[in-house]
Design a protein around this motif. Structure first.
Motif, short mmCIF file in Angstrom:
data_model
loop_
_atom_site.label_atom_id
_atom_site.label_comp_id
_atom_site.label_asym_id
_atom_site.label_seq_id
_atom_site.Cartn_x
_atom_site.Cartn_y
_atom_site.Cartn_z
N UNK A 39 0.84 -1.20 0.00
CA UNK A 39 0.00 0.00 0.00
C UNK A 39 0.87 1.26 0.00
N UNK A 40 1.89 1.28 0.84
CA UNK A 40 2.79 2.43 0.90
C UNK A 40 3.57 2.58 -0.39
N UNK A 41 4.06 1.46 -0.93
CA UNK A 41 4.87 1.50 -2.15
C UNK A 41 4.07 2.04 -3.33
N UNK A 42 2.85 1.56 -3.51
CA UNK A 42 2.05 1.92 -4.68
C UNK A 42 1.46 3.32 -4.59
N UNK A 43 1.47 3.91 -3.39
CA UNK A 43 0.83 5.22 -3.21
C UNK A 43 1.78 6.30 -2.70
N UNK A 44 3.08 6.04 -2.77
CA UNK A 44 4.09 7.04 -2.39
C UNK A 44 3.87 7.56 -0.97
N UNK A 45 3.74 6.64 -0.02
CA UNK A 45 3.44 7.01 1.35
C UNK A 45 4.62 6.78 2.30
N UNK A 46 5.83 6.73 1.77
CA UNK A 46 6.99 6.47 2.62
C UNK A 46 7.67 7.70 3.16
N UNK A 47 7.17 8.88 2.83
CA UNK A 47 7.85 10.10 3.25
C UNK A 47 8.78 10.60 2.16
N UNK A 48 9.52 11.67 2.46
CA UNK A 48 10.42 12.29 1.49
C UNK A 48 11.80 12.49 2.12
N UNK A 49 12.83 12.14 1.35
CA UNK A 49 14.20 12.29 1.81
C UNK A 49 14.82 13.59 1.32
N UNK A 50 15.75 14.09 2.13
CA UNK A 50 16.56 15.23 1.72
C UNK A 50 17.97 15.07 2.25
N UNK A 51 18.93 15.71 1.59
CA UNK A 51 20.28 15.70 2.12
C UNK A 51 20.65 17.09 2.61
N UNK A 52 21.54 17.13 3.56
CA UNK A 52 21.89 18.37 4.25
C UNK A 52 22.92 19.12 3.42
N UNK A 53 22.62 20.38 3.08
CA UNK A 53 23.59 21.18 2.33
C UNK A 53 24.08 22.38 3.15
N UNK A 54 23.35 22.73 4.22
CA UNK A 54 23.82 23.76 5.15
C UNK A 54 23.53 23.28 6.57
N UNK A 55 24.55 23.28 7.43
CA UNK A 55 24.39 22.82 8.81
C UNK A 55 23.36 23.66 9.56
#
Length: 233
Positions: free
Chosen positions: A130-146
């Motif tokens: 259900x999570x996979x097919x509906x994009x329900x896993x959240x969103x990732x980001x990487x740190x570019x400024x502390x």
């Protein structure tokens, strides 16, 4: 705004199930009042050591209450570091968006989270799909400024690097219910998106592009030789 913050603490065994998909444990999250983020260390003090998560494209996981509610009425945690307030519509975030949180911390959005099968063990059978097919896993980001993130800090979009593909659109093109219908041109576009997370998105898009292209060439050759053979008869 930031509604709550979590930090990975101790490794916990998963509840037993008939099918574990090779996943036997997870990192328990504990609520905290602040997160210290650096480009060198990611989230300072986070004890998550799973090999699948050791990527600077996946420094910070963010979810919204609407995503949690779509997973299930009692779901409050899917391993996220930051839970946002109801007013934030992260489904509209684009790959490469640069977002300031609080006064100084800046993260660059890299992808949706492709959920792990362990979600079936933690939240119930069928939740992973259900999570996979509906994009329900959240969103990732990487740190570019502390920076330091606190509860109630505001989020502000400060730069949009491209406006063709949202995180959700990319995820659905590769893992959604109708992902097999994603066109060659769209697969190529996805594989070319700057800042897109590699192993689970950019690399998969390129792999499927090459496979689909080769299948199309192979079918064309077969049709061509069939027509020549039929004409000869």
């Amino acid at each position: 705004k930031v509604a709550s913050l979590n930090l990975s603490s101790n490794l916990q065994p998963l509840p037993p199930m008939d099918e574990i998909f090779g996943v036997s444990s997870y990192y328990q999250k504990q609520p905290v009042n602040e997160l210290v983020l650096t480009k060198e260390d990611g989230i300072v003090g986070d004890k998550r050591q799973a090999i699948s998560h050791q990527s600077r494209e996946r420094d910070v996981l963010i979810v919204s209450p609407s995503q949690l509610a779509a997973i299930g009425p009692h779901c409050t945690n899917i391993g996220q570091n930051i839970t946002l307030s109801d007013s934030d519509q992260i489904d509209n975030w684009y790959i490469g968006d640069e977002i300031r949180i609080g006064n100084s911390c800046i993260i660059r959005i890299t992808s949706c989270r492709k959920p792990c099968p362990k979600n079936d063990n933690v939240h119930g059978r069928g939740i992973y799909k259900h999570m996979l097919q509906n994009a329900l896993g959240g969103i990732f980001g990487n740190i570019i400024v502390d920076g330091i993130i606190n509860i109630n800090d505001e989020l502000k979009l400060i730069k949009r690097n491209q406006n063709n593909w949202t995180c959700r659109e990319v995820h659905n093109a590769l893992y959604g219910i109708n992902n097999e219908k994603t066109s060659l041109i769209h697969l190529y576009q996805i594989s070319s998106i700057e800042y897109l997370e590699g192993p689970r998105y950019k690399d998969i898009a390129l792999k499927r592009y090459n496979e689909k292209r080769m299948n199309k060439v192979s079918k064309h050759r077969k049709d061509k030789w069939y027509n020549i053979f039929a004409a000869g008869e």
